[in-house]
Design an enzyme around this catalytic site. Structure first.
Site, PDB file in Angstrom:
ATOM      1  N   SER A  84      18.399  -5.393  15.622  1.00 34.55           N
ATOM      2  CA  SER A  84      18.946  -5.753  16.930  1.00 34.55           C
ATOM      3  C   SER A  84      19.856  -4.651  17.419  1.00 34.55           C
ATOM      4  CB  SER A  84      19.696  -7.073  16.863  1.00 34.55           C
ATOM      5  OG  SER A  84      21.021  -6.822  16.437  1.00 34.55           O
ATOM      6  N   LYS A  85      20.119  -4.716  18.706  1.00 38.49           N
ATOM      7  CA  LYS A  85      20.891  -3.673  19.365  1.00 38.49           C
ATOM      8  C   LYS A  85      22.265  -3.502  18.714  1.00 38.49           C
ATOM      9  CE  LYS A  85      21.613  -1.988  23.968  1.00 38.49           C
ATOM     10  NZ  LYS A  85      21.506  -2.242  25.384  1.00 38.49           N
ATOM     11  N   ARG A  86      22.823  -4.633  18.282  1.00 38.70           N
ATOM     12  CA  ARG A  86      24.153  -4.560  17.689  1.00 38.70           C
ATOM     13  C   ARG A  86      24.160  -3.702  16.432  1.00 38.70           C
ATOM     14  NH1 ARG A  86      25.475  -9.423  15.703  1.00 38.70           N
ATOM     15  NH2 ARG A  86      23.636 -10.293  16.697  1.00 38.70           N
TER      16      ARG A  86
END
Ligand code: GLU
Length: 466
Positions: free
Chosen positions: A247-249
């Site tokens: 995920s982007k995080r």
């Protein structure tokens, strides 16, 4: 509708952001499968989520597919340009009785669910607006815009032989009467996908695992329409190196982030293809080989693991094999992002040749080449460690010898050797000092090769004259 005889695959991204790595991998599988079987690959933009879809995201998706050279034979086809077609299909289903209007308000649905929960039941739509022989429906309330629901079969099962997961069977009683058109008249994902896949003659649907729960509805809609079913392959998710969903995080997940970070499209393709697919022990192969090998077999059921170190290894392999002209173009673009203007000319191509074997990305290559086009700032540590009292007196000697020569690698080599002799120094003593002053770092390939690629003026300007 025509009965397709050739393989037709598609990728159907929603333009709500960059092209995610997972979608890029699905695009790659769909593309390779179509190419392997001499079929067609189609791009469809699923933009019915009007609030979240943007033109900018469409441009980013197109740019990413172009960068990966996943060429499509048809499209982009935009769902929002097909609303008339969806309306026509819905009207047909309403007329045929395979769909019906439901006037439940959100409040009624909430109350229905609350009551079910209170009775300890699994929440579901109770089919109160579903027409049945002999059933008297409530009269349509004023001012409530209805949704249109699928009249899902209540008995039996939905089954398909998933290209990745194998046979899957779901009981129809587990499945609600799906909302196919929202109150605002915009049709929903599961309905549009079916109409599109039908109209576009899609034969094989590869998509992410997260859609596996949608497939029973879609199959029931295909059946309600009397449309031929495609085959479905649900590709497992990609896990980050921490074992959680990518995920982007937790790092870059947009394909074009990797272009910016100096990865090559061939390396990305090669790496992505191995996330959930294999051909024997092959790790490094060309796009053409992948197409030749990608026949829909050897797709893995288990989640793939994102491995940055492996991606680096693959990229380093492709950097070594990329011709210097291409690399120079990429490095010039990387330098431009840092505000360094440099032409990807013959000189830069020779620089790429000298450094590419030690680089993982074109960003690293640009790290090397920057010293040729912009001032360097040696660190105080390097100056103290390498520009020693022993080396310092030799630097003006070397400088005047270099000033006098015709600029070439052998002549530079001779000037360095003569300076060593004149000052009784060993090569590393002088070479480290020169490197720190001219290159801004103590470790480089061989000094004569490195210096030759500078202009004489630059080298003289960076060495002390006294
Ligand atoms: N728009 C969907 C997505 O981006 C496509 C799913 C499908 O391929 O059917 O996940």
């Amino acid at each position: 509708m025509s009965t397709p005889t050739t393989v037709r695959t598609r990728i159907a991204p929603s333009p709500t952001g960059y092209l995610h790595l997972g979608t890029a991998r699905t695009a790659l599988f769909s593309w390779a499968y179509a190419r392997h079987y001499g079929g067609q690959f189609i791009l469809r933009i699923e933009d019915t989520d009007v609030a979240r879809s943007t033109q900018d995201a469409v441009s980013q998706i197109l740019a990413a597919l172009r960068w990966l050279e996943l060429d499509y034979d048809e499209g982009p086809i935009y769902q929002m340009q097909r609303l008339d077609r969806y309306r026509e299909v819905i009207a047909g289903m309403l007329a045929a009785g395979t769909a019906y209007k439901c006037y439940c308000t959100p409040e009624e649905l909430d109350a229905m669910r609350d009551a079910q929960k209170a009775r300890g039941e699994k929440t579901h739509y109770d089919r109160r607006w579903r027409p049945e022989p002999g059933k008297v429906l409530p009269s349509a309330p004023e001012g409530v815009a209805p949704v249109v629901r699928l009249r899902n079969p209540v008995d039996g099962t939905v089954s398909w032989d998933d290209l990745v997961k194998g046979p899957i069977t779901i009981a129809n009683r587990e499945i609600d009467d799906l909302i196919m058109v929202r109150p605002d008249g915009v049709p929903t994902y599961n309905f549009c996908v079916v109409v599109d896949d039908w109209d576009m003659g899609i034969t094989h649907v590869f998509r992410g695992d997260e859609h596996v729960n949608n497939t029973p509805w879609q199959i029931n809609i295909f059946n309600a329409l009397g449309a031929p079913l495609p085959l479905f392959g649900h590709v497992p998710i990609i896990l980050g190196d921490d074992g959680l969903k990518l995920s982007k995080r937790r790092g870059a997940v947009g394909v074009m982030d990797y272009a910016e970070r100096g990865y090559l499209p061939e390396a990305m393709l090669n790496y992505l293809s191995r996330l959930g697919w294999s051909h024997g022990d092959e790790e490094l192969f060309s796009r053409e080989q992948m197409v030749q090998w990608f026949d829909g077999q050897h797709l893995s059921k288990s989640p793939a693991q994102w491995d940055p170190a492996k991606l680096d290894w693959v990229n380093a392999h492709y950097i070594k094999r990329t011709d210097d002209q291409t690399l120079a173009g990429l490095v010039a673009a990387q330098l431009a992002r840092r505000g360094i203007a440099a032409e990807p000319d013959a000189a830069m191509q020779r620089m790429c040749a000298l450094y590419k074997d030690r680089c993982t990305t074109t960003v690293e290559l640009a790290d090397w080449l920057a010293m040729y086009f912009a001032d360097v700032a040696p660190s105080a540590d390097d100056l103290a460690t390498h520009v020693t009292d022993a080396a310092r007196p030799a630097l003006p000697t070397l400088r005047s010898k270099l000033a006098a020569i015709e600029w070439s690698k052998p002549a530079i080599g001779t000037a360095v050797k003569e300076t060593l002799g004149a000052h009784g120094l060993k090569m590393p003593q002088l070479a480290h000092a020169v490197r720190v002053l001219v290159c801004g770092r103590a470790q480089t390939p061989s000094l004569d090769a490195v210096l030759e690629l500078f202009t004489k003026e630059t080298v003289l300007a960076r060495l002390p004259s006294a």
